[in-house]
Write a protein that holds these residues in place. Structure first.
Motif, PDB file in Angstrom:
ATOM      1  N   ARG A 147       0.849  -1.185   0.000  1.00 34.92           N
ATOM      2  CA  ARG A 147       0.000   0.000   0.000  1.00 34.92           C
ATOM      3  C   ARG A 147       0.888   1.241   0.000  1.00 34.92           C
ATOM      4  N   GLY A 148       0.457   2.287  -0.726  1.00 38.07           N
ATOM      5  CA  GLY A 148       1.263   3.498  -0.762  1.00 38.07           C
ATOM      6  C   GLY A 148       0.552   4.637  -1.477  1.00 38.07           C
ATOM      7  N   LEU A 149       1.327   5.613  -1.936  1.00 39.31           N
ATOM      8  CA  LEU A 149       0.781   6.790  -2.587  1.00 39.31           C
ATOM      9  C   LEU A 149       1.797   7.360  -3.568  1.00 39.31           C
ATOM     10  N   GLN A 150       1.298   8.171  -4.482  1.00 40.23           N
ATOM     11  CA  GLN A 150       2.161   8.808  -5.480  1.00 40.23           C
ATOM     12  C   GLN A 150       2.690  10.131  -4.936  1.00 40.23           C
ATOM     13  N   LEU A 151       3.976  10.397  -5.193  1.00 39.75           N
ATOM     14  CA  LEU A 151       4.616  11.634  -4.753  1.00 39.75           C
ATOM     15  C   LEU A 151       5.235  12.353  -5.949  1.00 39.75           C
ATOM     16  N   THR A 152       5.053  13.671  -5.996  1.00 39.34           N
ATOM     17  CA  THR A 152       5.665  14.495  -7.040  1.00 39.34           C
ATOM     18  C   THR A 152       6.479  15.604  -6.378  1.00 39.34           C
ATOM     19  N   PRO A 153       7.803  15.482  -6.365  1.00 35.00           N
ATOM     20  CA  PRO A 153       8.637  16.524  -5.739  1.00 35.00           C
ATOM     21  C   PRO A 153       8.496  17.863  -6.449  1.00 35.00           C
ATOM     22  N   THR A 222      14.328  11.915  -9.297  1.00 28.69           N
ATOM     23  CA  THR A 222      14.398  12.855 -10.421  1.00 28.69           C
ATOM     24  C   THR A 222      13.055  13.002 -11.134  1.00 28.69           C
ATOM     25  N   ASP A 223      12.006  12.375 -10.606  1.00 29.78           N
ATOM     26  CA  ASP A 223      10.691  12.436 -11.247  1.00 29.78           C
ATOM     27  C   ASP A 223       9.643  11.975 -10.236  1.00 29.78           C
ATOM     28  N   THR A 224       8.379  11.971 -10.661  1.00 29.09           N
ATOM     29  CA  THR A 224       7.287  11.458  -9.842  1.00 29.09           C
ATOM     30  C   THR A 224       7.522   9.984  -9.516  1.00 29.09           C
ATOM     31  N   VAL A 225       7.232   9.593  -8.273  1.00 27.27           N
ATOM     32  CA  VAL A 225       7.431   8.200  -7.841  1.00 27.27           C
ATOM     33  C   VAL A 225       6.221   7.746  -7.032  1.00 27.27           C
ATOM     34  N   VAL A 226       6.155   6.445  -6.795  1.00 28.30           N
ATOM     35  CA  VAL A 226       5.218   5.867  -5.835  1.00 28.30           C
ATOM     36  C   VAL A 226       6.012   5.407  -4.619  1.00 28.30           C
ATOM     37  N   LEU A 227       5.590   5.851  -3.453  1.00 31.92           N
ATOM     38  CA  LEU A 227       6.182   5.441  -2.179  1.00 31.92           C
ATOM     39  C   LEU A 227       5.233   4.442  -1.537  1.00 31.92           C
ATOM     40  N   ALA A 228       5.723   3.254  -1.200  1.00 32.23           N
ATOM     41  CA  ALA A 228       4.834   2.221  -0.669  1.00 32.23           C
ATOM     42  C   ALA A 228       5.569   1.327   0.308  1.00 32.23           C
ATOM     43  N   VAL A 229       4.780   0.646   1.151  1.00 31.95           N
ATOM     44  CA  VAL A 229       5.330  -0.327   2.092  1.00 31.95           C
ATOM     45  C   VAL A 229       4.729  -1.692   1.786  1.00 31.95           C
ATOM     46  N   GLU A 230       5.553  -2.729   1.907  1.00 34.79           N
ATOM     47  CA  GLU A 230       5.169  -4.094   1.559  1.00 34.79           C
ATOM     48  C   GLU A 230       5.356  -5.011   2.758  1.00 34.79           C
ATOM     49  N   TRP A 231       4.327  -5.750   3.089  1.00 31.18           N
ATOM     50  CA  TRP A 231       4.383  -6.729   4.178  1.00 31.18           C
ATOM     51  C   TRP A 231       5.233  -7.912   3.737  1.00 31.18           C
ATOM     52  N   VAL A 232       6.233  -8.300   4.543  1.00 28.75           N
ATOM     53  CA  VAL A 232       7.025  -9.473   4.197  1.00 28.75           C
ATOM     54  C   VAL A 232       7.017 -10.564   5.267  1.00 28.75           C
ATOM     55  N   ASP A 233       6.776 -10.203   6.537  1.00 33.70           N
ATOM     56  CA  ASP A 233       6.781 -11.232   7.579  1.00 33.70           C
ATOM     57  C   ASP A 233       6.136 -10.675   8.841  1.00 33.70           C
ATOM     58  N   ALA A 234       5.777 -11.580   9.761  1.00 29.25           N
ATOM     59  CA  ALA A 234       5.170 -11.148  11.019  1.00 29.25           C
ATOM     60  C   ALA A 234       5.379 -12.198  12.091  1.00 29.25           C
ATOM     61  N   TRP A 235       5.376 -11.748  13.332  1.00 27.11           N
ATOM     62  CA  TRP A 235       5.480 -12.618  14.497  1.00 27.11           C
ATOM     63  C   TRP A 235       4.324 -12.285  15.429  1.00 27.11           C
ATOM     64  N   MET A 236       3.537 -13.309  15.773  1.00 23.14           N
ATOM     65  CA  MET A 236       2.328 -13.100  16.569  1.00 23.14           C
ATOM     66  C   MET A 236       2.572 -13.427  18.034  1.00 23.14           C
ATOM     67  N   PRO A 237       1.782 -12.827  18.925  1.00 22.29           N
ATOM     68  CA  PRO A 237       1.855 -13.222  20.336  1.00 22.29           C
ATOM     69  C   PRO A 237       1.545 -14.705  20.481  1.00 22.29           C
ATOM     70  N   ALA A 238       2.120 -15.340  21.473  1.00 16.93           N
ATOM     71  CA  ALA A 238       1.965 -16.787  21.649  1.00 16.93           C
ATOM     72  C   ALA A 238       0.499 -17.193  21.762  1.00 16.93           C
ATOM     73  N   LYS A 239      -0.320 -16.388  22.408  1.00 22.71           N
ATOM     74  CA  LYS A 239      -1.716 -16.771  22.631  1.00 22.71           C
ATOM     75  C   LYS A 239      -2.546 -16.771  21.353  1.00 22.71           C
ATOM     76  N   THR A 240      -2.053 -16.088  20.294  1.00 20.85           N
ATOM     77  CA  THR A 240      -2.808 -16.068  19.041  1.00 20.85           C
ATOM     78  C   THR A 240      -2.066 -16.787  17.922  1.00 20.85           C
ATOM     79  N   ALA A 241      -0.958 -17.462  18.260  1.00 17.43           N
ATOM     80  CA  ALA A 241      -0.190 -18.163  17.224  1.00 17.43           C
ATOM     81  C   ALA A 241      -1.089 -19.156  16.496  1.00 17.43           C
ATOM     82  N   GLY A 242      -1.061 -19.085  15.164  1.00 14.79           N
ATOM     83  CA  GLY A 242      -1.903 -19.954  14.349  1.00 14.79           C
ATOM     84  C   GLY A 242      -3.246 -19.332  14.036  1.00 14.79           C
ATOM     85  N   GLY A 243      -3.575 -18.213  14.669  1.00 15.03           N
ATOM     86  CA  GLY A 243      -4.831 -17.519  14.398  1.00 15.03           C
ATOM     87  C   GLY A 243      -4.620 -16.306  13.523  1.00 15.03           C
ATOM     88  N   ASN A 244      -5.694 -15.597  13.225  1.00 13.56           N
ATOM     89  CA  ASN A 244      -5.612 -14.428  12.350  1.00 13.56           C
ATOM     90  C   ASN A 244      -6.217 -13.194  13.016  1.00 13.56           C
TER      91      ASN A 244
END
Length: 292
Positions: A147-153, A222-244
């Motif tokens: 998810r992200g947005l377009q930026l124009t300096p 040097t031009d308009t760009v898209v700035l975005a962040v990408e999910w690559v990994d996660a660690w859950m609390p022990a009590k919710t491990a295996g859940g969503n």
């Protein structure tokens, strides 16, 4: 006159049909490696060109691609920042087994910028949050979602020194994200990654503002760009491990602009006009002759 059908022909036809059906009903799995060092490559992209299939490899370099419904002419794409992209046609691989992939590192050169005097700091993006949000929640299917947005300096060239993002809710123990800066590349019809190195950062439970120091990466826009962040990994609390049940969401602002979203690395992303953009920004300065 009734035509007789050879039973052997019928049996052969059924076997061929079953073979074709099983070929495209399976999951292709494998591990992605560095061709030079033999080390696994975590979080590399593995999917089908222009389709919402696949995602990114896990922390052990292992990937999975669902093959059902694909045509023999469809292309499987394996890529990672800093490596040459590999593309295979479905018809050219043995889909009955594993496909371990070795990516070849490519030489990169970073532009040198030396800071010698005080600079007027500029901001691209927004730091004003509303009550609205966007984000992720399901541990298993979120890898690669961006998810992200377009930026124009206003002033170019622009040297980026800091990235920041405003969290709305963060209930995982920690989440690893990858920064993306996408721009136009000559000869390519779609936006391409312009970073030459992976920029990972961690978000921890109950985080609000997350900032990343970009000075080591020497990023000059040097031009308009898209700035975005990408999910690559996660660690859950022990009590919710295996859940969503855990959540990671980014605050939305009220600025008009273009919202960027992509669910898998190789599908065509969506860039749509919106009055609610993710609250994230770059800070930096205009590069002058004294910096070269």
């Amino acid at each position: 006159m009734k035509r007789l059908v050879d039973p052997k022909f019928t049996l052969l036809s059924l076997l061929l049909l079953c073979t074709c059906t099983s070929l495209f009903a399976q999951m292709l799995k494998g591990t992605m490696y560095d061709a030079q060092t033999g080390e696994v490559i975590p979080y590399a992209s593995a999917g089908v060109k222009n389709r919402s299939r696949g995602g990114i490899a896990d922390r052990n370099g292992e990937y999975t691609i669902k093959l059902s419904g694909l045509a023999p002419t469809d292309s499987l794409v394996f890529s990672h920042i800093g490596y040459a992209t590999l593309i295979f046609r479905v018809s050219d691989i043995d889909t009955a087994g594993r496909l371990d992939v070795k990516l070849v590192p490519r030489a990169t050169s970073l532009s040198e910028v030396t800071v010698s005097v005080q600079r007027e700091m500029l901001m691209l993006g927004s730091d004003k949050a509303s009550s609205r949000y966007t984000g992720w929640g399901d541990y298993s299917s979120s890898r690669g979602r961006t998810r992200g947005l377009q930026l124009t300096p206003d002033k170019l060239p622009f040297k980026a020194v800091t990235f920041a993002c405003r969290m709305k809710e963060m209930t995982f123990d920690s989440v690893k994200m990858r920064l993306n800066i996408l721009g136009k590349v000559k000869g390519e019809p779609h936006l391409q990654q312009i970073l030459q190195q992976n920029i990972y950062f961690n978000i921890y439970k109950d985080a609000k503002w997350v900032t990343v120091d970009l000075t080591p990466y020497k990023i000059v826009l040097t031009d308009t760009v898209v700035l975005a962040v990408e999910w690559v990994d996660a660690w859950m609390p022990a009590k919710t491990a295996g859940g969503n049940s855990c959540q990671l969401t980014i605050a939305l602002g009220k600025d008009m602009g273009y919202f960027y979203e992509r669910n898998t690395p190789n599908e065509r992303p969506v860039l749509r006009q919106s009055m609610e953009l993710p609250v994230m920004y770059l800070k930096g300065y205009k590069v002058g002759s004294a910096d070269k």
